[in-house]
Structures are given as C-alpha cells and as structure tokens.
Design a protein around this motif. Structure first.
Motif, mmCIF file in Angstrom:
data_model
loop_
_atom_site.group_PDB
_atom_site.id
_atom_site.type_symbol
_atom_site.label_atom_id
_atom_site.label_comp_id
_atom_site.label_asym_id
_atom_site.label_seq_id
_atom_site.Cartn_x
_atom_site.Cartn_y
_atom_site.Cartn_z
ATOM 1 N N ALA A 196 0.840 -1.192 0.000
ATOM 2 C CA ALA A 196 0.000 0.000 0.000
ATOM 3 C C ALA A 196 0.881 1.249 0.000
ATOM 4 O O ALA A 196 2.106 1.175 0.150
ATOM 5 N N ASP A 197 0.247 2.398 -0.124
ATOM 6 C CA ASP A 197 0.989 3.666 -0.155
ATOM 7 C C ASP A 197 1.777 3.902 1.125
ATOM 8 O O ASP A 197 2.831 4.543 1.105
ATOM 9 N N ASP A 198 1.273 3.366 2.252
ATOM 10 C CA ASP A 198 1.984 3.566 3.522
ATOM 11 C C ASP A 198 3.092 2.537 3.743
ATOM 12 O O ASP A 198 3.735 2.515 4.793
ATOM 13 N N GLY A 199 3.325 1.649 2.747
ATOM 14 C CA GLY A 199 4.389 0.660 2.837
ATOM 15 C C GLY A 199 3.965 -0.669 3.419
ATOM 16 O O GLY A 199 4.760 -1.616 3.444
ATOM 17 N N SER A 200 2.731 -0.782 3.905
ATOM 18 C CA SER A 200 2.278 -2.055 4.469
ATOM 19 C C SER A 200 2.027 -3.068 3.363
ATOM 20 O O SER A 200 1.624 -2.723 2.249
ATOM 21 N N VAL A 201 2.289 -4.335 3.676
ATOM 22 C CA VAL A 201 2.177 -5.417 2.696
ATOM 23 C C VAL A 201 0.709 -5.823 2.540
ATOM 24 O O VAL A 201 0.031 -6.136 3.525
ATOM 25 N N ILE A 202 0.231 -5.823 1.287
ATOM 26 C CA ILE A 202 -1.135 -6.247 0.987
ATOM 27 C C ILE A 202 -1.175 -7.736 0.671
ATOM 28 O O ILE A 202 -2.009 -8.475 1.171
ATOM 29 N N ASP A 203 -0.246 -8.184 -0.155
ATOM 30 C CA ASP A 203 -0.205 -9.573 -0.620
ATOM 31 C C ASP A 203 1.249 -9.900 -0.939
ATOM 32 O O ASP A 203 2.027 -9.010 -1.316
ATOM 33 N N PHE A 204 1.646 -11.169 -0.784
ATOM 34 C CA PHE A 204 3.049 -11.502 -1.039
ATOM 35 C C PHE A 204 3.211 -12.975 -1.359
ATOM 36 O O PHE A 204 2.316 -13.800 -1.123
ATOM 37 N N ALA A 205 4.393 -13.316 -1.879
ATOM 38 C CA ALA A 205 4.808 -14.699 -2.124
ATOM 39 C C ALA A 205 6.311 -14.781 -1.930
ATOM 40 O O ALA A 205 7.048 -13.828 -2.224
ATOM 41 N N GLY A 206 6.783 -15.925 -1.433
ATOM 42 C CA GLY A 206 8.219 -16.162 -1.360
ATOM 43 C C GLY A 206 8.723 -16.650 -2.699
ATOM 44 O O GLY A 206 8.001 -17.328 -3.437
ATOM 45 N N VAL A 207 9.956 -16.302 -3.042
ATOM 46 C CA VAL A 207 10.541 -16.679 -4.328
ATOM 47 C C VAL A 207 11.919 -17.285 -4.087
ATOM 48 O O VAL A 207 12.794 -16.637 -3.506
ATOM 49 N N GLU A 208 12.084 -18.535 -4.508
ATOM 50 C CA GLU A 208 13.377 -19.210 -4.409
ATOM 51 C C GLU A 208 13.891 -19.519 -5.815
ATOM 52 O O GLU A 208 13.126 -19.982 -6.672
ATOM 53 N N ILE A 209 15.177 -19.266 -6.039
ATOM 54 C CA ILE A 209 15.800 -19.528 -7.331
ATOM 55 C C ILE A 209 16.598 -20.821 -7.245
ATOM 56 O O ILE A 209 17.393 -21.005 -6.319
ATOM 57 N N GLN A 210 16.390 -21.725 -8.197
ATOM 58 C CA GLN A 210 17.106 -22.997 -8.179
ATOM 59 C C GLN A 210 17.803 -23.256 -9.506
ATOM 60 O O GLN A 210 17.208 -23.745 -10.458
ATOM 61 N N ALA A 211 19.086 -22.885 -9.552
ATOM 62 C CA ALA A 211 19.927 -23.260 -10.692
ATOM 63 C C ALA A 211 20.461 -24.665 -10.421
ATOM 64 O O ALA A 211 20.148 -25.289 -9.404
ATOM 65 N N LEU A 212 21.283 -25.174 -11.322
ATOM 66 C CA LEU A 212 21.814 -26.534 -11.204
ATOM 67 C C LEU A 212 23.267 -26.523 -10.747
ATOM 68 O O LEU A 212 24.034 -25.628 -11.124
ATOM 69 N N ASP A 213 23.628 -27.513 -9.936
ATOM 70 C CA ASP A 213 25.017 -27.695 -9.513
ATOM 71 C C ASP A 213 25.714 -28.647 -10.488
ATOM 72 O O ASP A 213 25.080 -29.530 -11.067
ATOM 73 N N THR A 214 27.006 -28.476 -10.629
ATOM 74 C CA THR A 214 27.776 -29.376 -11.489
ATOM 75 C C THR A 214 28.666 -30.271 -10.644
ATOM 76 O O THR A 214 29.060 -29.926 -9.534
ATOM 77 N N THR A 215 28.982 -31.431 -11.194
ATOM 78 C CA THR A 215 30.053 -32.255 -10.660
ATOM 79 C C THR A 215 31.248 -32.039 -11.586
ATOM 80 O O THR A 215 31.075 -31.765 -12.778
#
Length: 275
Positions: free
Chosen positions: A115-134
C-alpha cells in the motif's frame, strides 16, 4: 532455430559463447548483465571470476544438448521476476525485495503488493534454483579465452548434480518452507529451468504437479532458454506454471524403488559405449 551446442560452456558473462566480442568485454569488465554488477561466480582459491552462466548437457534419453543454467543470478532479471506480478491482487504497488529471513535461513526474494503507507497487501516467497555441477568447467573456460586452444576439445569431466540441486536442496525447502507459507495462505514460488522439471518427472513421482492453482502452497515457474537470432544470445521464456500441495511435494522427494542391478555383461556394454 536453436544453435547446435555440445558438452561445454554455452554462456560466459551473460552471452552466448559464439558472441565473442560481448564475452570478451564481459570478462574485461568482470560484469554480469543480469544483476548489473561484478560476476558473483568466482574461484574460491583465487577469487577470480569464472563467468560461466550455463553449460551444454544431454541427459539420459535426450537426443540433443541443451543449455543448463548453473548460476542462480542468471534468473535475476526483471523479465523473470516481473512474471510473478500476475499472481497478486490488482491493488497496490508491485515490489520485489531480496534475502528476507525465515526459520534460521532466508528466502531469496519476497514479491508482492504494498500500500501507499508501505504495508504489505499480498506476497509470495521466491526461491531460485539453478543446477550444480560435478567436476569442473574451468579448463573449458581457460581454453575459450586462449586463442591457441579449442574449448570443445577439452576433456568433458563435468556433469549435473541433479540430486543435490533438486531433491536434496529444492524439494527439502519446498517441503519445510512450503508448510509455513501454506499455513499463512500464501505461495512459495520456485524459479527453475524446464530441464529440472523434466528430470523430476522422469525420475520421481510427479503426479502431484498440476497447472497452477492459487490455493496450492508451492508453485514452480519453469523457464526454458531460447536463442534470439537478433541479439545472438539466449533469453528466458516461461515454459510452464505448475503447483503442488504438500503431499505432492512429499511424493517428489521419494526416489523410485531401486531397479535390479545389471548383469556383468550389461555393465561392460555401458562402459564400452563410453569409449
């Protein structure tokens, strides 16, 4: 049309390896175009940047090599992160903020509406998953920047560590953090590559994956790397939006029953094919 690639690095410093002038400039400036700062992929021993964003790999049963993203910062573009905005209500200003603490660890990003006052209206967590190499791609990188050597002739001593990247890392987080977000009535989103979803479908019980549902706590935004002939570089394109409940996540964490071991002759045949 996708260019033909092999088992070697596909992108350096944000650019397709055949786009040599752009790669050379990226190395000289040590610049990552995705996060607009210095390259974060460094050699631990010397601190020198490696610059490899993706590598060519052909998994079991695949007919061609595809670029596999091995750097999480490859996902950190406005085009990828802005894709999440459609999940939220129309009200408020869209925001994306990094590294929010949660349960002794952190969430890569939290996206949502405020919102305009900075309060959170709605949200989601975001995780990034790239690949590891051997193994290592350092020798490929050194050969690429040495005009007298051929990168494609370097010994192919790297692979993809699917178990560490997906079942031991991503799915563990999906289960633990997904429960928390589910209790809140919110979503935890994993940004992954299409090859990772393919691997899960081919090797685990992915029957719980379905077209995205808001009431599912865990979401997977699957992207593919498409070659752009105009820029001579690869770009992310959304491939699928999927989701699962916690039971579905649990099923994807359990490996299938062990197959019967091969006979000695079958194993020798497999060795001989490697020659």
């Amino acid at each position: 049309m996708q260019p033909e690639i092999g088992k070697h690095p596909v992108e350096f410093y944000g650019h397709f390896h055949q786009n040599k002038s752009a790669v050379e400039n990226g190395k000289e400036t040590d610049h990552c175009p995705f996060i607009e700062t210095t390259c974060k992929k460094r050699r631990k021993s010397e601190g020198e940047s490696i610059g490899t964003c993706s590598v060519g790999y052909r998994g079991q049963g695949q007919t061609e090599f595809k670029p596999h993203c091995i750097c999480p910062h490859r996902f950190e573009t406005p085009e990828v992160l802005n894709e999440i905005e459609s999940l939220f209500v129309d009200d408020g200003e869209y925001f994306v903020t990094p590294e929010v603490p949660l349960q002794g660890t952190s969430i890569d990003y939290v996206a949502g509406k405020r919102a305009d006052d900075g309060s959170v209206i709605d949200f989601a967590g975001v995780e990034i998953q790239a690949l590891d190499t051997t193994g290592s791609v350092w020798n490929h990188r050194e050969a690429y920047f040495d005009d007298d050597l051929d990168m494609e002739a370097v010994s192919k001593n790297y692979g993809i560590n699917w178990a560490m990247s997906l079942t031991k890392t991503m799915m563990q987080q999906a289960y633990k953090k997904g429960q928390t977000f589910g209790e809140w009535g919110e979503n935890l989103i994993f940004l992954v590559q299409d090859v990772s979803i393919d691997y899960i479908r081919n090797n685990y019980d992915a029957s719980g994956l379905r077209s995205i549902r808001k009431d599912d706590p865990v979401h997977f935004y699957s992207y593919r790397l498409d070659y752009n002939t105009e820029t001579d570089d690869y770009e992310w394109t959304i491939d699928e939006k999927l989701s699962a409940d916690i039971d579905g996540v649990t099923d994807m964490m359990v490996p299938p029953d062990d197959e019967a071991p091969p006979t000695r002759g079958e194993f020798c045949e497999a060795v001989e094919k490697r020659f």
